[in-house]
Design an enzyme around this catalytic site. Sequence first.
Site, mmCIF file in Angstrom:
data_model
loop_
_atom_site.group_PDB
_atom_site.id
_atom_site.type_symbol
_atom_site.label_atom_id
_atom_site.label_comp_id
_atom_site.label_asym_id
_atom_site.label_seq_id
_atom_site.Cartn_x
_atom_site.Cartn_y
_atom_site.Cartn_z
ATOM 1 N N ASN A 10 0.803 -1.266 -0.025
ATOM 2 C CA ASN A 10 0.008 -0.041 0.014
ATOM 3 C C ASN A 10 0.776 1.281 -0.025
ATOM 4 O OD1 ASN A 10 -1.953 1.846 0.519
ATOM 5 N ND2 ASN A 10 -2.471 1.330 2.458
ATOM 6 N N LYS A 12 -0.148 4.304 -0.275
ATOM 7 C CA LYS A 12 -0.610 5.483 0.194
ATOM 8 C C LYS A 12 -0.315 6.551 -0.509
ATOM 9 C CE LYS A 12 -0.076 3.502 4.630
ATOM 10 N NZ LYS A 12 0.108 3.531 6.052
ATOM 11 N N HIS A 97 -9.351 1.410 5.120
ATOM 12 C CA HIS A 97 -8.015 1.992 5.561
ATOM 13 C C HIS A 97 -8.376 2.712 6.790
ATOM 14 C CE1 HIS A 97 -3.993 2.792 6.591
ATOM 15 N NE2 HIS A 97 -3.820 1.612 5.906
ATOM 16 N N GLU A 99 -6.574 5.211 8.064
ATOM 17 C CA GLU A 99 -6.334 6.422 7.675
ATOM 18 C C GLU A 99 -7.871 7.032 7.070
ATOM 19 O OE1 GLU A 99 -2.811 5.815 5.608
ATOM 20 O OE2 GLU A 99 -1.620 5.226 7.323
ATOM 21 N N GLU A 169 -4.983 -4.381 10.918
ATOM 22 C CA GLU A 169 -4.037 -3.337 11.193
ATOM 23 C C GLU A 169 -4.299 -2.675 12.364
ATOM 24 O OE1 GLU A 169 -2.529 -2.547 6.820
ATOM 25 O OE2 GLU A 169 -4.036 -1.114 7.331
ATOM 26 N N GLY A 175 2.912 2.797 10.797
ATOM 27 C CA GLY A 175 3.856 3.738 10.444
ATOM 28 C C GLY A 175 4.761 4.239 11.600
ATOM 29 N N SER A 215 3.662 -1.698 10.298
ATOM 30 C CA SER A 215 5.346 -2.082 10.396
ATOM 31 C C SER A 215 5.643 -3.095 10.056
ATOM 32 C CB SER A 215 5.622 -1.333 11.780
ATOM 33 O OG SER A 215 5.181 -0.014 11.938
#
Length: 254
Positions: A10, A12, A97, A99, A169, A175, A215
Amino acid sequence: MARKYVIGGNWKMNKTIAESDEFLKEFKKEIGDLSKHVDIIIFPPFTSLSSACKNLKGSSIHVGAQNMYKEKKGPYTGEISPKMILETGATHVILGHSERREYFHESNEMIAAKARLAHDSNLQPVICIGETLEQRNSGQTEEVLKKQLHGSLGGLTPVQMQQTILAYEPVWAIGTGLTASPEQAQEAHQFIRSQLSSMFDKKSAEVTRIQYGGSVKPQNAKELFEQADIDGGLVGGASLDPDAFMKIIQKVPQ
Ligand code: 13P
């Protein structure tokens, strides 16, 4: 029943078309016959989808979008429909996701509507769920995952469920360089699978692939992928570098 591993990259909001082309040129050279054992999906930004699909034509590497809208067409400025994604040659789409949930306020209901439309359009969805650190620390992980599963998978048939990829996730691992330990991840994946059994049926629980994301690096991938209920990874930062991404894919047990 053996589930085929699936590794997603991904990207992003990273890489221009030129940068994407450069990555794929390099990546394709190194992939060899690895993609026989594992499904590999690259998720570039919308702008690079067409050129990524052209670059990968004839290879077995799949391409997916990072989002789509829940309607087929209409006055939704800035949004992208499943048909537009399919036209590029892409076959998959990430939905929900964290985010998107956090910065764009996507609800479970919105994600479920997108998931139904993705299936109706023949796009394979990768649906993301995961708890925040606060939720984990207050012992709410299972409750949060259960709510996300019931909400985001609402209205799917068992067959559609089996053709959906889930990505666990944990938000606190995305991240941050903090990875869930293999045991923590396995525990969550096992819980998710048990929910699929009660929400759908035993076959759906056995067949549905569940990726871990947060990560994932070449250094921790092997132990994660060795867990019984972990069927691969959804990789962010480390998928931006062809070498690191390849090293992660090589960690898939064969
Ligand atoms: P990182 O691998 O950068 O933590 O991102 C994970 C992720 O969000 C993949 O969708």
